[in-house]
Write a protein that holds these residues in place. Structure first.
Motif, PDB file in Angstrom:
ATOM      1  N   ASN A  40       0.820  -1.217   0.000  1.00 44.42           N
ATOM      2  CA  ASN A  40       0.000   0.000   0.000  1.00 44.42           C
ATOM      3  C   ASN A  40       0.855   1.269   0.000  1.00 44.42           C
ATOM      4  N   ASP A  41       2.150   1.116  -0.256  1.00 42.94           N
ATOM      5  CA  ASP A  41       3.089   2.240  -0.281  1.00 42.94           C
ATOM      6  C   ASP A  41       3.167   3.009   1.032  1.00 42.94           C
ATOM      7  N   GLU A  42       2.903   2.326   2.144  1.00 45.18           N
ATOM      8  CA  GLU A  42       3.046   2.952   3.460  1.00 45.18           C
ATOM      9  C   GLU A  42       4.460   2.791   4.011  1.00 45.18           C
ATOM     10  N   LEU A  43       5.180   1.772   3.530  1.00 41.64           N
ATOM     11  CA  LEU A  43       6.561   1.523   3.927  1.00 41.64           C
ATOM     12  C   LEU A  43       7.392   1.216   2.685  1.00 41.64           C
ATOM     13  N   PRO A  44       8.670   1.586   2.690  1.00 44.27           N
ATOM     14  CA  PRO A  44       9.514   1.310   1.524  1.00 44.27           C
ATOM     15  C   PRO A  44      10.216  -0.048   1.580  1.00 44.27           C
ATOM     16  N   PHE A  45       9.757  -0.957   2.409  1.00 45.45           N
ATOM     17  CA  PHE A  45      10.382  -2.266   2.574  1.00 45.45           C
ATOM     18  C   PHE A  45       9.361  -3.288   3.036  1.00 45.45           C
ATOM     19  N   VAL A  46       9.729  -4.565   2.883  1.00 47.23           N
ATOM     20  CA  VAL A  46       9.019  -5.684   3.510  1.00 47.23           C
ATOM     21  C   VAL A  46      10.002  -6.256   4.517  1.00 47.23           C
ATOM     22  N   ALA A  47       9.538  -6.605   5.700  1.00 47.29           N
ATOM     23  CA  ALA A  47      10.426  -7.158   6.714  1.00 47.29           C
ATOM     24  C   ALA A  47      10.215  -8.666   6.843  1.00 47.29           C
ATOM     25  N   VAL A  48      11.302  -9.355   7.115  1.00 46.11           N
ATOM     26  CA  VAL A  48      11.228 -10.742   7.572  1.00 46.11           C
ATOM     27  C   VAL A  48      11.854 -10.735   8.964  1.00 46.11           C
TER      28      VAL A  48
END
Length: 133
Positions: A40-48
């Motif tokens: 949703n373009d709320e964060l510039p990354f995905v976390a694991v």
């Protein structure tokens, strides 16, 4: 006085988020955090997540020079033979197409002592050390 007490997260640039998730989540089993916020373009990354610490997968279109950097992930197993356990795990990763460095596993010293470890490569060619603790 302020002192550093722990690591919150490490951010790494990735050329393809889906390929990175296929490696870190699908193959290595790290849970995903914030995927919806990323989509949703709320964060510039995905976390694991590994042991409560986050690895931020930050997409980029720029060339990635991973040089000598690496990420070390700790492994645990119910098997008391850590060498046998990691050798079986590496066989599974090779079968899935993961590049396992020649001569692995080896005993290595880390923050929690000496035990069996192996270097593999993520989809961007970054070294990922998988180490028993």
């Amino acid at each position: 006085m302020i002192e550093v007490s722990d690591v919150d997260h490490v951010a790494i640039r990735v050329g393809d988020v889906e390929a990175a998730l296929a490696f870190y989540h699908d193959l290595l089993g790290l849970p995903i955090r914030d995927r919806e916020k990323f989509e949703n373009d709320e964060l510039p990354f995905v976390a694991v997540v590994a042991g409560g610490r986050h690895l931020h997968l930050v997409p980029t279109d720029e060339a990635i020079d991973v040089g000598g950097e690496h990420v070390c992930l700790l492994l645990r197993s119910d098997d008391t033979d850590s060498r046998g356990a990691i050798e079986g795990y590496l066989d599974d990763l090779r079968e899935a197409g993961v590049d396992v460095e020649e001569g692995e596993p080896r005993e290595r010293l880390g923050a929690y002592g000496r035990d069996w470890a192996a270097y593999v490569r993520d989809p961007d060619g970054r070294r990922v050390e998988l180490k028993f603790h």
